[in-house]
Write a protein that holds these residues in place. Structure first.
Motif, PDB file in Angstrom:
ATOM      1  N   GLN A   1     -32.520  -4.658  55.782  1.00 41.21           N
ATOM      2  CA  GLN A   1     -32.035  -6.010  55.511  1.00 41.21           C
ATOM      3  C   GLN A   1     -33.051  -6.793  54.679  1.00 41.21           C
ATOM      4  N   ILE A   2     -34.324  -6.670  55.023  1.00 38.58           N
ATOM      5  CA  ILE A   2     -35.368  -7.375  54.270  1.00 38.58           C
ATOM      6  C   ILE A   2     -35.415  -6.887  52.829  1.00 38.58           C
ATOM      7  N   ARG A   3     -35.311  -5.555  52.652  1.00 42.57           N
ATOM      8  CA  ARG A   3     -35.308  -4.990  51.293  1.00 42.57           C
ATOM      9  C   ARG A   3     -34.159  -5.556  50.471  1.00 42.57           C
ATOM     10  N   LEU A   4     -32.973  -5.611  51.072  1.00 43.59           N
ATOM     11  CA  LEU A   4     -31.796  -6.087  50.346  1.00 43.59           C
ATOM     12  C   LEU A   4     -31.907  -7.572  50.004  1.00 43.59           C
ATOM     13  N   HIS A   5     -32.312  -8.382  50.967  1.00 42.96           N
ATOM     14  CA  HIS A   5     -32.460  -9.824  50.687  1.00 42.96           C
ATOM     15  C   HIS A   5     -33.549 -10.068  49.644  1.00 42.96           C
ATOM     16  N   GLN A   6     -34.620  -9.287  49.681  1.00 45.93           N
ATOM     17  CA  GLN A   6     -35.677  -9.444  48.688  1.00 45.93           C
ATOM     18  C   GLN A   6     -35.144  -9.137  47.277  1.00 45.93           C
ATOM     19  N   ALA A   7     -34.407  -8.016  47.173  1.00 40.55           N
ATOM     20  CA  ALA A   7     -33.857  -7.641  45.867  1.00 40.55           C
ATOM     21  C   ALA A   7     -32.842  -8.669  45.372  1.00 40.55           C
ATOM     22  N   LEU A   8     -31.975  -9.142  46.253  1.00 42.14           N
ATOM     23  CA  LEU A   8     -30.969 -10.123  45.859  1.00 42.14           C
ATOM     24  C   LEU A   8     -31.607 -11.451  45.459  1.00 42.14           C
ATOM     25  N   TYR A   9     -32.631 -11.854  46.185  1.00 38.27           N
ATOM     26  CA  TYR A   9     -33.364 -13.071  45.817  1.00 38.27           C
ATOM     27  C   TYR A   9     -33.928 -12.947  44.402  1.00 38.27           C
ATOM     28  N   GLU A  10     -34.540 -11.803  44.116  1.00 39.72           N
ATOM     29  CA  GLU A  10     -35.154 -11.604  42.799  1.00 39.72           C
ATOM     30  C   GLU A  10     -34.099 -11.552  41.693  1.00 39.72           C
ATOM     31  N   MET A  11     -32.966 -10.889  41.953  1.00 37.06           N
ATOM     32  CA  MET A  11     -31.931 -10.777  40.915  1.00 37.06           C
ATOM     33  C   MET A  11     -31.252 -12.120  40.652  1.00 37.06           C
ATOM     34  N   HIS A  12     -30.929 -12.867  41.716  1.00 37.81           N
ATOM     35  CA  HIS A  12     -30.313 -14.195  41.520  1.00 37.81           C
ATOM     36  C   HIS A  12     -31.281 -15.133  40.799  1.00 37.81           C
ATOM     37  N   LYS A  13     -32.547 -15.036  41.140  1.00 40.68           N
ATOM     38  CA  LYS A  13     -33.538 -15.890  40.465  1.00 40.68           C
ATOM     39  C   LYS A  13     -33.637 -15.517  38.986  1.00 40.68           C
ATOM     40  N   GLN A  14     -33.588 -14.196  38.717  1.00 41.15           N
ATOM     41  CA  GLN A  14     -33.663 -13.724  37.331  1.00 41.15           C
ATOM     42  C   GLN A  14     -32.462 -14.221  36.517  1.00 41.15           C
ATOM     43  N   ARG A  15     -31.301 -14.292  37.166  1.00 32.40           N
ATOM     44  CA  ARG A  15     -30.097 -14.770  36.474  1.00 32.40           C
ATOM     45  C   ARG A  15     -29.946 -16.276  36.570  1.00 32.40           C
ATOM     46  N   ARG A  16     -30.978 -16.945  37.103  1.00 35.03           N
ATOM     47  CA  ARG A  16     -31.041 -18.396  37.199  1.00 35.03           C
ATOM     48  C   ARG A  16     -29.944 -18.959  38.111  1.00 35.03           C
ATOM     49  N   ARG A  17     -29.533 -18.128  39.084  1.00 33.99           N
ATOM     50  CA  ARG A  17     -28.608 -18.626  40.104  1.00 33.99           C
ATOM     51  C   ARG A  17     -29.467 -19.039  41.302  1.00 33.99           C
TER      52      ARG A  17
ATOM     53  N   GLN B   1     -30.358   2.848  47.785  1.00 39.30           N
ATOM     54  CA  GLN B   1     -31.029   3.476  46.649  1.00 39.30           C
ATOM     55  C   GLN B   1     -30.144   3.480  45.398  1.00 39.30           C
ATOM     56  N   LEU B   2     -28.839   3.741  45.582  1.00 39.07           N
ATOM     57  CA  LEU B   2     -27.930   3.703  44.439  1.00 39.07           C
ATOM     58  C   LEU B   2     -27.903   2.310  43.810  1.00 39.07           C
ATOM     59  N   ALA B   3     -27.949   1.285  44.660  1.00 38.83           N
ATOM     60  CA  ALA B   3     -27.999  -0.082  44.136  1.00 38.83           C
ATOM     61  C   ALA B   3     -29.293  -0.322  43.372  1.00 38.83           C
ATOM     62  N   GLU B   4     -30.380   0.279  43.843  1.00 37.37           N
ATOM     63  CA  GLU B   4     -31.658   0.146  43.146  1.00 37.37           C
ATOM     64  C   GLU B   4     -31.599   0.826  41.776  1.00 37.37           C
ATOM     65  N   VAL B   5     -30.901   1.970  41.687  1.00 35.20           N
ATOM     66  CA  VAL B   5     -30.743   2.662  40.402  1.00 35.20           C
ATOM     67  C   VAL B   5     -29.991   1.776  39.414  1.00 35.20           C
ATOM     68  N   VAL B   6     -28.905   1.194  39.888  1.00 36.31           N
ATOM     69  CA  VAL B   6     -28.100   0.311  39.035  1.00 36.31           C
ATOM     70  C   VAL B   6     -28.931  -0.882  38.579  1.00 36.31           C
ATOM     71  N   ARG B   7     -29.703  -1.437  39.469  1.00 33.39           N
ATOM     72  CA  ARG B   7     -30.564  -2.570  39.119  1.00 33.39           C
ATOM     73  C   ARG B   7     -31.608  -2.166  38.093  1.00 33.39           C
ATOM     74  N   ALA B   8     -32.217  -0.991  38.308  1.00 31.78           N
ATOM     75  CA  ALA B   8     -33.242  -0.525  37.378  1.00 31.78           C
ATOM     76  C   ALA B   8     -32.677  -0.295  35.981  1.00 31.78           C
ATOM     77  N   GLU B   9     -31.382   0.035  35.903  1.00 31.48           N
ATOM     78  CA  GLU B   9     -30.744   0.225  34.602  1.00 31.48           C
ATOM     79  C   GLU B   9     -30.375  -1.100  33.941  1.00 31.48           C
ATOM     80  N   GLY B  10     -30.568  -2.209  34.655  1.00 26.60           N
ATOM     81  CA  GLY B  10     -30.297  -3.525  34.098  1.00 26.60           C
ATOM     82  C   GLY B  10     -28.937  -4.087  34.441  1.00 26.60           C
ATOM     83  N   ASN B  11     -28.139  -3.373  35.235  1.00 22.63           N
ATOM     84  CA  ASN B  11     -26.800  -3.861  35.609  1.00 22.63           C
ATOM     85  C   ASN B  11     -26.913  -4.716  36.871  1.00 22.63           C
ATOM     86  N   LEU B  12     -27.398  -5.935  36.686  1.00 15.45           N
ATOM     87  CA  LEU B  12     -27.695  -6.788  37.834  1.00 15.45           C
ATOM     88  C   LEU B  12     -26.445  -7.216  38.585  1.00 15.45           C
TER      89      LEU B  12
END
Length: 572
Positions: free
Chosen positions: A330-346, A296-307
């Protein structure tokens, strides 16, 4: 979102079953149980229930299993043991054993009429089926859970049934109905002197609002009202748990509060509450909840834009071996990481998490499908066994009815439907024994139509049969439960009067003769008239039945010789 969890596992649920059944199940008759065995079994069942209330389900399953292995266990004890096992196995994630034991317990509880325990087992089965995605089967237990709870008049049972029904409807995607049932559960909990029930009602209704809000957002609808209502409830749940000093419940409520604050973009408060929750979880050894708060803390950081920071936090979590047994996280984390890496074009890193996400999702789907199939097979096997028992019982009942019909046919005259000579041989000794045991008089009257051959000759046998069936109706009219009317053959009948002396029997015979004499035989056949004669004899002490009936028969012949249409009493 974090719902209520079992403190010794970390599997999702919506609260523990807190009610205790006070209804006594009446046992089926069987061999008497040895007092020592009965005491041992009761101690084991009590231990299983205590361990369940304490959340120690692995330990609590053992005494229940031991009860089932003991010889001479009664059906009600088996039902109680299986009831406990259904709950223990549910909390341990063994859904197959939970469903099997629950269905078997329900078979006996339904037949015994124990509504309170039925409601409890229905609630357990509703949760088992919900957790495995079999929502239709879950609903099939949530509805009777509520019906039986209301039928037995237990408000606590009704509360738990409403809570389970809310969970089931939420899992089915019917968030409106889920919220409505949650409101009913909350309103009912406020009338109960049960702090656990009240906390669960508040927390779970808040969770229902959170799910409703997410569904509304997915449908591009305004979710602000549902989020605000959920926020109020989660704040109340945190305050209640803190006031009760219940660290586990407070940790749960804080986790849910953080989830809804993230949805509301209240990042500062979400972070503050998450740290408080993490400290509480670490201090009390709630490792699974501590790990969830890190996500959840990681989700807060992500929501604030600190990818970048959020990515590092989630990567660290995936490297933690403690999450290996939590595929959902694990699924939640991989889903979030997939979306963030895609957003940063990695895209290369995004592809790694996408593939891992696909593998985990497929594994979960396969496991769930296999479990669902096994549960359905087990359910069908229990149902099939029940139907086999019912078929056997039905076949036995058909055989019994058929045997009774054959016996009735063997002892009944087919024309008049009066008992026949075979029935007389069976019933007369019973009447004689009763008369002697109670010192009551018993009289027999031999009755015969006068000149019946002329009726057959003049009007035919069909009319003769009508005359005989009419006579049977008259005999039934003058007999009581203690009497016996028999067609002994042809146009001859026997009347046995229980608890009747000679004078009373003679009066009854005179009334019968008058009824025959005055009957409108002309309606049967023009010009037809009929009369009967009767010979009467009372049973003497120690007299043989053959001698008694011979005296009645002799009296009948005397009536015939004296002109017919009269009653003659045998001489003493």
């Amino acid at each position: 979102m974090t719902t209520l969890v079992d403190s010794n596992r970390g599997k999702s649920s919506r609260g523990d079953w807190a009610m205790q059944s006070n209804q006594v199940i009446s046992e089926r008759r069987g061999p008497p149980q040895d007092p020592l065995t009965a005491s041992i079994i009761e101690d084991l069942l009590a231990a299983s229930e205590r361990l369940s209330a304490a959340g120690r389900h692995r330990e609590g399953a053992a005494p229940a299993e031991e009860v089932l292995a003991l010889p001479g266990v009664t059906p009600v004890q088996q039902a109680r043991a299986r009831e406990m096992l259904a709950l223990h196995r549910l909390r341990l994630g063994d859904y197959q054993a939970s469903v099997q034991n629950g269905l078997l317990a329900l078979e006996y509880l339904t037949s015994s009429g124990d509504l309170l325990r039925q409601s409890k087992v229905h609630c357990t089965l509703a949760l088992a089926y919900t957790d495995t995605g079999l929502t239709e089967q879950a609903l099939g237990h949530a509805v009777p859970a509520l019906e039986t709870a209301r039928a037995c008049g237990s408000q606590l049972a009704e509360f738990w049934a409403l809570t389970r029904a809310s969970t089931v409807h939420g899992a089915m995607g019917d968030t409106v109905r889920g919220v409505d049932l949650g409101r009913q559960a909350l309103a009912l909990s406020r009338t109960l002197d049960d702090t656990e029930a009240r906390f669960i009602a508040v927390n779970n209704l808040g969770d229902s609002f959170l799910e409703a809000a997410r569904a509304q957002r997915a449908a591009e609808c305004d979710a602000s009202l549902a989020l605000r209502e959920g926020l109020v409830l989660f704040r109340e749940a945190v305050a209640m748990a803190h006031a009760q000093g219940h660290n586990f419940f407070e940790t749960i409520a804080l986790t849910n509060l953080v989830s809804i604050l993230i949805e509301l973009n209240e990042h500062d408060e979400a972070r503050e509450k998450a740290h408080r929750c993490k400290d509480l979880a670490r201090a009390n050894g709630f490792r699974n909840l501590e790990v969830n708060v890190d996500a959840q803390l990681a989700e807060v950081v992500r929501a604030e834009g600190n990818l970048e920071e959020a990515t590092a936090m989630m990567d660290a979590q995936l490297a933690d071996p403690s999450i290996d047994e939590d595929p959902a996280l694990q699924i939640r984390l991989h889903q979030a990481l997939y979306e963030m890496h895609k957003q940063r074009r990695r895209f290369e890193q995004a592809l790694v998490h996408c593939e891992k996400l696909g593998t985990l999702s497929l594994q979960r789907i396969t496991q769930t499908a296999g479990l669902q199939s096994q549960l359905l097979i087990n359910t069908l096997e229990v149902e099939q066994a029940r139907h086999e028992v019912e078929r056997s019982q039905l076949a036995a009942e058909v055989q019994r009815i058929r045997a009774e019909e054959l016996d009735d046919q063997a002892h009944t005259d087919p024309l008049t439907h009066l008992p026949n000579r075979r029935a007389l041989d069976r019933e007369l000794p019973r009447l004689m024994d009763r008369a002697r045991d109670l010192s009551q008089p018993l009289c027999a009257a031999m009755i015969d139509f006068d000149n019946f051959k002329r009726v057959n000759d003049a009007y035919g046998h069909a009319i003769g049969d009508q005359v005989l069936t009419t006579m049977a109706q008259m005999l039934r009219a003058v007999t009581r439960e203690t009497d016996l009317a028999v067609r002994v053959g042809g146009e001859e009948f026997l009347l046995v009067f229980g608890d009747t002396d000679l004078d009373q029997a003679a009066q009854a015979c005179e009334r019968l003769l008058a009824s025959v004499r005055d009957y409108a035989w002309n309606g049967v056949a023009a010009g037809l008239t009929c009369t009967v004669s009767a010979g009467l004899a009372d049973l003497r002490p120690a007299e043989r039945v053959s001698h008694w009936l011979e005296r009645a028969d002799s009296a009948l012949y005397a009536a015939k010789n004296r002109g017919r249409d009269q009653v003659v009493t045998a001489e003493n």
